[in-house]
Design a protein around this motif. Structure first.
Motif, PDB file in Angstrom:
ATOM      1  N   ILE A 232       0.909  -1.225   0.165  1.00  0.00           N
ATOM      2  CA  ILE A 232      -0.026  -0.228  -0.058  1.00  0.00           C
ATOM      3  C   ILE A 232       0.818   1.301   0.077  1.00  0.00           C
ATOM      4  N   PRO A 233       1.391   1.792  -1.172  1.00  0.00           N
ATOM      5  CA  PRO A 233       2.171   3.017  -1.054  1.00  0.00           C
ATOM      6  C   PRO A 233       1.803   4.010  -0.544  1.00  0.00           C
ATOM      7  N   ALA A 234       0.418   4.419  -0.390  1.00  0.00           N
ATOM      8  CA  ALA A 234       0.097   5.789   0.072  1.00  0.00           C
ATOM      9  C   ALA A 234      -0.005   5.705   1.735  1.00  0.00           C
ATOM     10  N   ILE A 235       0.121   4.515   2.343  1.00  0.00           N
ATOM     11  CA  ILE A 235      -0.230   4.456   3.893  1.00  0.00           C
ATOM     12  C   ILE A 235       0.988   5.299   4.640  1.00  0.00           C
ATOM     13  N   THR A 236       0.758   5.943   5.614  1.00  0.00           N
ATOM     14  CA  THR A 236       1.503   6.560   6.507  1.00  0.00           C
ATOM     15  C   THR A 236       1.164   6.374   8.031  1.00  0.00           C
ATOM     16  N   ARG A 237       1.712   6.798   8.993  1.00  0.00           N
ATOM     17  CA  ARG A 237       1.360   6.529  10.412  1.00  0.00           C
ATOM     18  C   ARG A 237       0.183   7.209  10.696  1.00  0.00           C
ATOM     19  N   LYS A 238      -0.307   8.238  10.025  1.00  0.00           N
ATOM     20  CA  LYS A 238      -1.453   8.698  10.354  1.00  0.00           C
ATOM     21  C   LYS A 238      -2.897   7.867  10.192  1.00  0.00           C
ATOM     22  N   GLU A 239      -2.543   6.721   8.856  1.00  0.00           N
ATOM     23  CA  GLU A 239      -3.796   5.983   8.983  1.00  0.00           C
ATOM     24  C   GLU A 239      -3.690   4.969   9.749  1.00  0.00           C
ATOM     25  N   ILE A 240      -2.451   4.427  10.300  1.00  0.00           N
ATOM     26  CA  ILE A 240      -2.249   3.361  11.256  1.00  0.00           C
ATOM     27  C   ILE A 240      -2.952   3.820  12.528  1.00  0.00           C
ATOM     28  N   ALA A 241      -2.319   5.143  12.761  1.00  0.00           N
ATOM     29  CA  ALA A 241      -3.058   5.953  14.217  1.00  0.00           C
ATOM     30  C   ALA A 241      -4.592   6.084  14.019  1.00  0.00           C
ATOM     31  N   GLN A 242      -5.001   6.241  13.131  1.00  0.00           N
ATOM     32  CA  GLN A 242      -6.572   6.381  12.953  1.00  0.00           C
ATOM     33  C   GLN A 242      -7.367   4.858  13.052  1.00  0.00           C
ATOM     34  N   GLY A 243      -6.390   3.859  12.506  1.00  0.00           N
ATOM     35  CA  GLY A 243      -7.126   2.504  12.719  1.00  0.00           C
ATOM     36  C   GLY A 243      -7.084   1.929  14.285  1.00  0.00           C
ATOM     37  N   PHE A 244      -5.766   2.353  14.957  1.00  0.00           N
ATOM     38  CA  PHE A 244      -5.810   2.061  16.648  1.00  0.00           C
ATOM     39  C   PHE A 244      -6.724   2.910  17.298  1.00  0.00           C
ATOM     40  N   ALA A 245      -6.908   4.132  16.801  1.00  0.00           N
ATOM     41  CA  ALA A 245      -7.920   5.142  17.550  1.00  0.00           C
ATOM     42  C   ALA A 245      -9.398   4.648  17.370  1.00  0.00           C
TER      43      ALA A 245
ATOM     44  N   ALA B 210     -14.018  -4.042  15.968  1.00  0.00           N
ATOM     45  CA  ALA B 210     -13.107  -4.141  14.661  1.00  0.00           C
ATOM     46  C   ALA B 210     -12.891  -2.604  13.582  1.00  0.00           C
ATOM     47  N   VAL B 211     -11.973  -2.673  12.857  1.00  0.00           N
ATOM     48  CA  VAL B 211     -11.910  -1.436  11.923  1.00  0.00           C
ATOM     49  C   VAL B 211     -11.487  -2.232  10.610  1.00  0.00           C
ATOM     50  N   PHE B 212     -11.955  -1.347   9.552  1.00  0.00           N
ATOM     51  CA  PHE B 212     -11.386  -2.007   8.356  1.00  0.00           C
ATOM     52  C   PHE B 212     -11.073  -0.562   7.578  1.00  0.00           C
ATOM     53  N   GLY B 213      -9.882  -0.962   6.772  1.00  0.00           N
ATOM     54  CA  GLY B 213      -9.504   0.065   5.948  1.00  0.00           C
ATOM     55  C   GLY B 213      -9.896  -0.429   4.426  1.00  0.00           C
ATOM     56  N   PRO B 214     -10.837   0.135   3.733  1.00  0.00           N
ATOM     57  CA  PRO B 214     -11.307  -0.406   2.450  1.00  0.00           C
ATOM     58  C   PRO B 214     -10.436   0.033   1.416  1.00  0.00           C
ATOM     59  N   ALA B 215     -10.436  -0.790   0.466  1.00  0.00           N
ATOM     60  CA  ALA B 215      -9.711  -0.622  -0.893  1.00  0.00           C
ATOM     61  C   ALA B 215     -10.841  -0.411  -1.954  1.00  0.00           C
TER      62      ALA B 215
ATOM     63  N   ALA C 111     -15.901  -0.146  12.692  1.00  0.00           N
ATOM     64  CA  ALA C 111     -15.410   1.241  12.134  1.00  0.00           C
ATOM     65  C   ALA C 111     -14.787   1.086  10.672  1.00  0.00           C
ATOM     66  N   ARG C 112     -14.928   2.250   9.794  1.00  0.00           N
ATOM     67  CA  ARG C 112     -14.118   2.017   8.453  1.00  0.00           C
ATOM     68  C   ARG C 112     -13.291   3.517   8.646  1.00  0.00           C
ATOM     69  N   ILE C 113     -11.974   3.225   8.064  1.00  0.00           N
ATOM     70  CA  ILE C 113     -11.163   4.326   7.950  1.00  0.00           C
ATOM     71  C   ILE C 113     -11.017   4.746   6.434  1.00  0.00           C
ATOM     72  N   ALA C 114      -9.978   5.493   6.095  1.00  0.00           N
ATOM     73  CA  ALA C 114      -9.737   5.965   4.896  1.00  0.00           C
ATOM     74  C   ALA C 114      -9.403   4.845   3.687  1.00  0.00           C
ATOM     75  N   THR C 115      -9.951   5.086   2.503  1.00  0.00           N
ATOM     76  CA  THR C 115      -9.839   4.026   1.448  1.00  0.00           C
ATOM     77  C   THR C 115      -8.638   4.320   0.917  1.00  0.00           C
ATOM     78  N   LEU C 116      -7.769   3.350   0.616  1.00  0.00           N
ATOM     79  CA  LEU C 116      -6.377   3.344   0.052  1.00  0.00           C
ATOM     80  C   LEU C 116      -6.379   2.285  -0.926  1.00  0.00           C
ATOM     81  N   ARG C 117      -5.577   2.311  -1.820  1.00  0.00           N
ATOM     82  CA  ARG C 117      -5.215   1.449  -3.023  1.00  0.00           C
ATOM     83  C   ARG C 117      -4.183   0.414  -2.655  1.00  0.00           C
TER      84      ARG C 117
END
Length: 192
Positions: free
Chosen positions: A105-118, A125-130, A175-181
């Motif tokens: 996942i090239p666009a992933i940053t610490r921000k998205e991971i922190a959102q998942g844990f938050a 449960a939390v999913f980051g959709p594609a 929960a769902r967080i940001a959609t990344l490719r």
């Protein structure tokens, strides 16, 4: 409580990793891309808020590999389909919440991971959709308390992967967080 970030990695050998991408750009080029993408990702995601664990494949080669940083904990993925391996890796987390991602996942940053844990603060449960109907992140507040049919009968590598996975978590607050490719084919590669 500190979380655990599990990153699924494969030994970057031509013909063993990113084979769909390899059909577009060549097997050697796809292995090279994965190796360097993973190296960048590991540097980018280091953070004192979570421990990183590498879920390696193939088991023996991955545990002995000199490709991945030696200081990172490694666990073998073991046998089974993707769902069985992800469920196993999540179930091995001794305590606290866990998020699991792939390394492509090239666009992933610490921000998205922190959102998942938050999100796991008030969700089970939390999913980051594609965009292709799958997902790039799965997180569980209590990873050792998985339902008995977790990730069973999921149609992996299809537009149904996320919907099928959600169905294996009945009665869970999700929960769902940001959609990344993620990168499966040459069309998914980031433009530089």
């Amino acid at each position: 409580m500190k979380g655990t970030l599990i990153i699924m990695v494969k030994e970057p050998r031509p013909g063993r990793v990113k084979t769909r991408l390899g059909r577009d750009i060549g097997l050697t080029a796809s292995a090279w891309w994965f190796r360097h993408q993973t190296r960048r990702l590991l540097r980018r995601l280091r953070d004192p808020r979570w421990d990183i664990v590498l879920a390696v494949s193939p088991d023996r080669e991955g545990m002995q590999s000199r490709v991945w940083p030696q200081e990172l904990q490694r666990r073998p993925q073991g046998r089974g389909d993707l769902g069985a391996r992800m469920a196993r890796m999540l179930g091995q987390v001794p305590q606290g919440p866990a998020c699991l991602i792939g390394a492509d996942i090239p666009a992933i940053t610490r921000k998205e991971i922190a959102q998942g844990f938050a999100a796991l603060g008030n969700h089970d449960a939390v999913f980051g959709p594609a965009p292709d109907g799958g997902f790039w992140l799965i997180g569980l507040k209590h990873p050792r308390r998985q339902p008995p049919h977790f990730f069973k009968n999921v149609r992996w590598s299809s537009e149904n992967a996320l919907a099928d996975s959600l169905a294996t978590l009945p009665d869970h607050r999700i929960a769902r967080i940001a959609t990344l490719r993620d990168v499966d084919t040459a069309d998914d590669l980031p433009m530089t």
